[in-house]
Motif scaffolding. Structure first.
Motif, mmCIF file in Angstrom:
data_model
loop_
_atom_site.group_PDB
_atom_site.id
_atom_site.type_symbol
_atom_site.label_atom_id
_atom_site.label_comp_id
_atom_site.label_asym_id
_atom_site.label_seq_id
_atom_site.Cartn_x
_atom_site.Cartn_y
_atom_site.Cartn_z
ATOM 1 N N ASP A 164 0.826 -1.216 0.013
ATOM 2 C CA ASP A 164 0.060 -0.081 0.028
ATOM 3 C C ASP A 164 0.955 1.237 -0.178
ATOM 4 O O ASP A 164 1.991 1.382 0.896
ATOM 5 C CB ASP A 164 -0.759 0.197 1.313
ATOM 6 N N LEU B 5 -1.651 0.388 -5.554
ATOM 7 C CA LEU B 5 -1.415 -0.925 -4.970
ATOM 8 C C LEU B 5 -0.190 -1.359 -5.804
ATOM 9 O O LEU B 5 -0.061 -1.605 -6.857
ATOM 10 C CB LEU B 5 -2.673 -1.775 -5.069
ATOM 11 N N PRO C 41 -5.666 0.919 -0.373
ATOM 12 C CA PRO C 41 -5.780 0.169 -1.704
ATOM 13 C C PRO C 41 -5.701 -1.339 -1.359
ATOM 14 O O PRO C 41 -6.893 -1.865 -2.292
ATOM 15 C CB PRO C 41 -4.154 0.290 -2.335
ATOM 16 N N LEU D 13 -9.582 -2.916 -2.246
ATOM 17 C CA LEU D 13 -9.854 -3.569 -3.373
ATOM 18 C C LEU D 13 -9.939 -5.056 -3.151
ATOM 19 O O LEU D 13 -10.741 -5.649 -3.780
ATOM 20 C CB LEU D 13 -8.152 -3.540 -4.388
ATOM 21 N N ALA E 44 -4.151 -5.403 -8.964
ATOM 22 C CA ALA E 44 -4.003 -3.795 -9.211
ATOM 23 C C ALA E 44 -4.974 -3.291 -10.174
ATOM 24 O O ALA E 44 -4.937 -3.805 -11.045
ATOM 25 C CB ALA E 44 -2.544 -3.451 -9.196
ATOM 26 N N GLY F 164 -6.185 0.615 -11.106
ATOM 27 C CA GLY F 164 -6.522 2.087 -10.882
ATOM 28 C C GLY F 164 -7.778 2.452 -11.128
ATOM 29 O O GLY F 164 -8.019 3.524 -10.224
ATOM 30 N N ARG G 69 -10.630 0.967 -10.692
ATOM 31 C CA ARG G 69 -11.557 0.625 -9.359
ATOM 32 C C ARG G 69 -11.107 1.415 -8.385
ATOM 33 O O ARG G 69 -12.086 1.575 -7.400
ATOM 34 C CB ARG G 69 -11.566 -0.741 -9.428
ATOM 35 N N LEU G 70 -9.741 1.493 -7.918
ATOM 36 C CA LEU G 70 -9.434 2.102 -6.706
ATOM 37 C C LEU G 70 -9.865 3.568 -6.767
ATOM 38 O O LEU G 70 -10.152 4.017 -5.721
ATOM 39 C CB LEU G 70 -7.935 2.208 -6.778
#
Length: 296
Positions: free
Chosen positions: A63, A86, A124, A128, A246, A248, A250-251
């Protein structure tokens, strides 16, 4: 730069802070100047050798929250952007527990504006994982979901995300955590004594395994949080486990939920980067509510 690594497997005593070369971003990569980096149970697993890598120097940390410091070609990010990311990988020479880290550009999202970097660094990996586990469960509004380990980091985010989506959430946690998990949005709470087949789906963040599987109705779904360690299917129950990736985009959605007040970031304690071994010892003691965070 300084980075936290292990050169042999074991307890907190094997954690070292070493000087290493500043990493350079390649194409579609960015380098982040680390402001904060959360410590997770997976780091303890890497440290103990659960994921292999004997004979290698292994960097710790998944993280990160910080500022983009350098960019490779073909990225949309700019130097100075405040971000979270992440840094996926079990065995890597440098992880997020460092002064700088290089990550793929598509693993990055703008940092939340409503919390500081220390809190943002707890988002993250755990959020996630919760989001991707709920995706595997295919649970929909109106269905019933049991989250085991609901007071933990993954479980807590899962409760909040699911409740926000109109899913009826029951939280399984210790009696002392009832007020906490209800504040996260759990409609019901239990410390045990669950009737078999009571739920459409179970997210087993506490890694209970077969006992938790028994609480799923016939034809329901079960998801664990340790890849390839889920129990075998019974009574037509689909079983699986989330292996976080990972993401990005969705994060960024999860960051928006933080800024909208839907997701609560929880920090238990902060440690200087040079105190990484001390932070690992605290993690090993257990009973941590929220994440331990390293600050370079």
């Amino acid at each position: 730069m300084r980075a936290v690594v292990v050169n042999s497997f074991g307890g907190p005593e094997v954690v070292e802070v070493v000087e290493t070369e500043l990493p350079e971003p390649g194409a579609r990569e960015v380098r982040i100047k680390v402001a904060a980096a959360a410590l997770n149970p997976v780091d303890a697993g890497v440290r103990a050798g659960v994921f292999g890598g004997a004979g290698k120097r292994i960097g710790l940390g998944w993280d990160v929250a910080g500022t983009v410091d350098a960019v490779g070609v073909a990225t949309a990010w700019s130097v100075g952007d405040e971000v979270v990311a992440l840094d996926y990988g079990m065995v890597k020479p440098v992880g997020a527990h460092a002064e700088y880290v290089v990550v793929p550009a598509d693993a990055v999202a703008k940092a939340p504006t409503t919390v500081d970097a220390v809190h943002a660094a707890t988002l993250p990996l755990n959020a996630l994982t919760a989001e991707q586990a709920l995706g595997l469960l295919e649970v929909t509004p109106g269905q019933s979901l049991l989250v085991t380990g609901a007071a933990g980091a993954v479980g807590g985010y899962a409760v909040q995300i699911a409740a926000h989506r109109g899913i009826s959430v029951t939280a399984l946690a210790r009696e002392a955590d009832e007020e906490l998990v209800r504040s996260l949005g759990a409609a019901r709470f239990t410390a045990g004594a669950i009737e078999a087949g009571s739920f459409d789906a179970v997210l087993d963040a506490a890694v209970l395994g077969e006992p938790a599987l028994e609480w799923v109705r016939e034809g329901g779904r079960y998801v664990g949080v340790i890849p390839h360690a889920e129990p075998a299917s019974v009574r037509g129950v689909w079983t699986g486990a989330v292996e976080v990736s990972a993401d990005g985009a969705r994060l960024a959605e999860l960051v928006r939920l933080v800024d909208d007040g839907v997701l609560t970031t929880r920090v238990a304690e902060t440690f200087a980067l040079d105190e990484a071994a001390k932070a690992h010892a605290r993690l090993d003691e257990g009973g941590v509510r929220g994440r331990l965070v390293l600050v370079p």
